[in-house]
Design a protein around this motif. Structure first.
Motif, PDB file in Angstrom:
ATOM      1  N   ASN A 198     -40.520  35.742  32.430  1.00 60.67           N
ATOM      2  CA  ASN A 198     -41.173  35.515  33.714  1.00 60.67           C
ATOM      3  C   ASN A 198     -41.899  34.179  33.763  1.00 60.67           C
ATOM      4  N   TYR A 199     -42.321  33.684  32.605  1.00 55.47           N
ATOM      5  CA  TYR A 199     -43.046  32.424  32.537  1.00 55.47           C
ATOM      6  C   TYR A 199     -42.103  31.246  32.287  1.00 55.47           C
ATOM      7  N   LEU A 200     -41.062  31.474  31.489  1.00 55.40           N
ATOM      8  CA  LEU A 200     -40.116  30.396  31.200  1.00 55.40           C
ATOM      9  C   LEU A 200     -39.366  29.945  32.453  1.00 55.40           C
ATOM     10  N   ALA A 201     -39.192  30.848  33.398  1.00 54.92           N
ATOM     11  CA  ALA A 201     -38.467  30.497  34.617  1.00 54.92           C
ATOM     12  C   ALA A 201     -39.285  29.603  35.543  1.00 54.92           C
ATOM     13  N   VAL A 202     -40.603  29.618  35.408  1.00 58.73           N
ATOM     14  CA  VAL A 202     -41.455  28.873  36.339  1.00 58.73           C
ATOM     15  C   VAL A 202     -41.193  27.363  36.295  1.00 58.73           C
ATOM     16  N   GLU A 225     -47.274  35.340  41.687  1.00 58.05           N
ATOM     17  CA  GLU A 225     -48.510  34.673  41.279  1.00 58.05           C
ATOM     18  C   GLU A 225     -48.807  34.920  39.811  1.00 58.05           C
ATOM     19  N   GLY A 226     -48.497  36.129  39.317  1.00 58.42           N
ATOM     20  CA  GLY A 226     -48.688  36.416  37.903  1.00 58.42           C
ATOM     21  C   GLY A 226     -47.807  35.542  37.029  1.00 58.42           C
ATOM     22  N   ALA A 227     -46.585  35.271  37.483  1.00 57.89           N
ATOM     23  CA  ALA A 227     -45.678  34.414  36.726  1.00 57.89           C
ATOM     24  C   ALA A 227     -46.233  32.995  36.641  1.00 57.89           C
ATOM     25  N   PHE A 228     -46.736  32.465  37.750  1.00 58.82           N
ATOM     26  CA  PHE A 228     -47.283  31.111  37.746  1.00 58.82           C
ATOM     27  C   PHE A 228     -48.555  31.029  36.909  1.00 58.82           C
ATOM     28  N   ARG A 229     -49.392  32.058  37.010  1.00 59.05           N
ATOM     29  CA  ARG A 229     -50.629  32.053  36.229  1.00 59.05           C
ATOM     30  C   ARG A 229     -50.323  32.072  34.735  1.00 59.05           C
TER      31      ARG A 229
END
Length: 415
Positions: A198-202, A225-229
Motif C-alpha cells: 500500500n505504501y510502495l504504490a504511492v 489517506e492511510g497509504a499516503f501517510r
C-alpha cells in the motif's frame, strides 16, 4: 490563581510546557521526566492529576550528564531566542524547572543543570517562579548561554533571558526524541495499513500524470489517506502544500518499477492482484518483497531492532517474546525503547516506569501497554519483507509473553 508559594516544580514545568510546546503544534514532540509521573513530589506534596496529565507523556532521557525535567524538539518562536534561526532543523530543547521547596527556590542550581545539558542539547532553559529569580541569577545565565523563563503567579511565562542556539550533536537517547518529532515518529501517528504494498504504490501514483489519490483508490487500496501517510513515514514521499513530491528513496521505487514494467501504469495495475492477499509479500512477489526489505530497513527503528535481535540470538535467545525484547532493548536503549513500544496516553508510562525511568516488568504482560504502530503495523511490514518470522497483532489481541520476535535469517555467531 496560584499563589507564589504554591508554584512547585511540577506546576512550573506544566506551565512552561503549555507555552513552549502547545498541543496544537503537530511538528513538535516533548516528554517530561518520569519523576513527574509519580503520585507525590520530593517534599511529599501530591502531584495533581491535572498537572500530570498536562506533563504526559513521560520518559527518562539522558542529555549531558543528567536527565532534564523536560526535553523536546520544536521550532521555537523568535521571542525565546537571542538569534532567529529560521529554515534550520528544529532544535533539541532541554528545560530544568525549579519551584518552591520548603520556602526556597534554587534557581542557580537549575541554571548550572541547564548549562550541562548544552553538551548535547541545542538550547537550554531554566524555568522558575518569576519572583524567585534574582539579577545575579540572570547574569549567570547570560554568561552560560542559558535561557531564563519566569512563571508569574497567574501562570504566565515571562522570557527574562534569551539564549542562542548551539550546534551540538545529540546523543543516542536524545535522538529518540528527534525521531518522534520527525515525520517518521510513531508518537501520535499510525501506519494505519499493515501491508507494505500500500505504501510502495504511492511513489508510482505521485510520479504518474493522473491524480495520485484516484490511482491508489483504483489499483491499490481504498484507504487512500492511510497509504499516503504511511509512505511519508517510510520516507518515500514528502508532503508539499496540498500534494506530495518524491524523495530520493521514492524515486528509486519508481526506477525499480520502470525496470520491471513497460510503464508506471502497468506497474500500478500489477498491484491489483495482491489486494486482500494474506500471504507474505516476499513469497507472492519476490522482487517487490526484496525492494520492501530495502525500504523498511531505511526506516530508523528497523536497524535498531535487527541489530539487537541478532545480538540476542548470539546470546542464546533466538526467538524472544515481546516482553523479552522490550526488557533487553530498555537495558541498551532506554529512551528509544519507551518511545517505540510503550503508549504515551492512558497513563501507561506512569504505571510502566519508576521515578528513575526503570521498567516495571508486570506492566509489560498487558497488550494494552503497547504502541500499535510498532507491535502491529511495523512488525507486519517486517514480516512481509522477510525480516521477522511472525506478523504483528493489534494490542487488543496481543499476548506479549507469547508474541515472538525472531529473525528469519539470523547470522552465525562471530561471522
Amino acid at each position: 490563581m496560584a499563589a507564589a508559594a504554591s508554584l512547585t516544580e511540577p506546576h512550573v514545568l506544566a506551565q512552561t510546557k503549555a507555552q513552549l510546546f502547545p498541543e496544537d503544534d503537530a511538528d513538535s514532540y516533548v516528554v517530561a521526566d518520569t519523576q513527574f509521573a509519580q503520585d507525590r513530589w520530593v517534599d511529599d506534596q501530591p502531584i495533581a492529576s491535572a498537572v500530570k496529565s498536562r506533563l504526559a507523556p513521560f520518559n527518562h532521557v539522558r542529555v549531558g550528564s543528567g536527565y532534564p525535567d523536560l526535553v523536546g524538539v520544536r521550532r521555537l518562536d523568535s521571542d525565546y531566542l537571542a538569534v532567529d534561526r529560521l529554515g534550520e532543523e528544529p532544535p533539541l530543547v532541554a528545560i530544568e524547572a525549579k519551584g518552591h521547596v520548603g520556602g526556597t527556590v534554587d534557581v542557580e542550581r537549575g541554571i548550572v543543570q541547564a548549562y550541562d545539558r548544552l553538551h548535547e542539547a541545542n538550547v537550554a532553559f531554566v524555568s522558575a517562579p518569576e519572583t524567585a529569580i534574582t539579577a545575579t541569577d540572570r547574569t549567570l545565565a547570560r554568561q552560560l548561554n542559558v535561557g531564563v523563563l519566569g512563571v508569574t503567579d497567574h501562570g504566565n511565562i515571562e522570557v527574562l533571558e534569551r539564549p542562542r542556539i548551539v550546534g551540538n550533536r545529540t546523543a543516542d537517547e536524545a535522538t529518540a526524541i528527534r525521531f518522534q518529532a520527525s515525520a517518521q515518529g510513531v508518537a501520535d501517528q499510525n501506519f494505519s495499513l499493515n501491508h507494505p504494498k500500500n505504501y510502495l504504490a504511492v511513489p508510482l501514483a505521485v510520479y504518474h500524470d493522473r491524480d495520485a489519490r484516484t490511482l491508489i483508490d483504483e489499483h491499490v487500496v481504498s484507504a487512500v489517506e492511510g497509504a499516503f501517510r504511511g509512505a511519508s513515514f517510510l520516507g518515500l514521499v514528502d508532503e508539499r502544500g496540498a500534494g506530495y513530491c518524491l524523495t530520493s528513496l521514492g524515486q528509486e521505487v519508481v526506477r525499480f518499477a520502470l525496470r520491471e514494467y513497460p510503464s508506471v501504469s502497468a506497474a500500478l495495475a500489477a498491484f491489483e492482484q495482491w489486494q486482500g492477499s494474506p500471504k507474505r509479500f516476499l513469497d507472492v512477489a519476490p522482487r517487490w518483497g526484496q525492494l520492501t526489505r530495502q525500504v523498511v530497513f531505511d526506516y530508523p527503528a528497523t536497524e535498531l531492532l535487527v541489530t539487537e535481535l541478532q545480538t540476542m540470538h548470539d546470546d542464546g535467545l533466538p526467538a524472544p517474546s515481546l516482553v523479552d525484547l522490550v526488557q533487553w532493548l530498555h537495558a541498551q536503549h532506554p529512551t528509544f525503547t519507551v518511545e517505540l513500544f510503550l503508549r504515551g496516553d492512558d497513563d501507561v508510562r506512569q504505571r510502566a516506569l519508576t521515578a528513575d525511568g526503570e521498567l516495571r516488568p508486570e506492566i509489560l504482560q498487558s497488550g494494552a501497554a503497547y504502541h500499535s504502530p510498532t507491535v502491529f503495523q511495523l512488525k507486519a511490514m517486517l514480516y512481509h519483507a522477510g525480516i521477522l518470522t511472525e506478523r504483528g497483532s493489534e494490542p487488543s489481541n496481543l499476548d506479549p509473553a507469547a508474541d515472538e520476535w525472531a529473525l528469519c535469517e539470523p547470522l552465525a555467531r562471530g561471522r
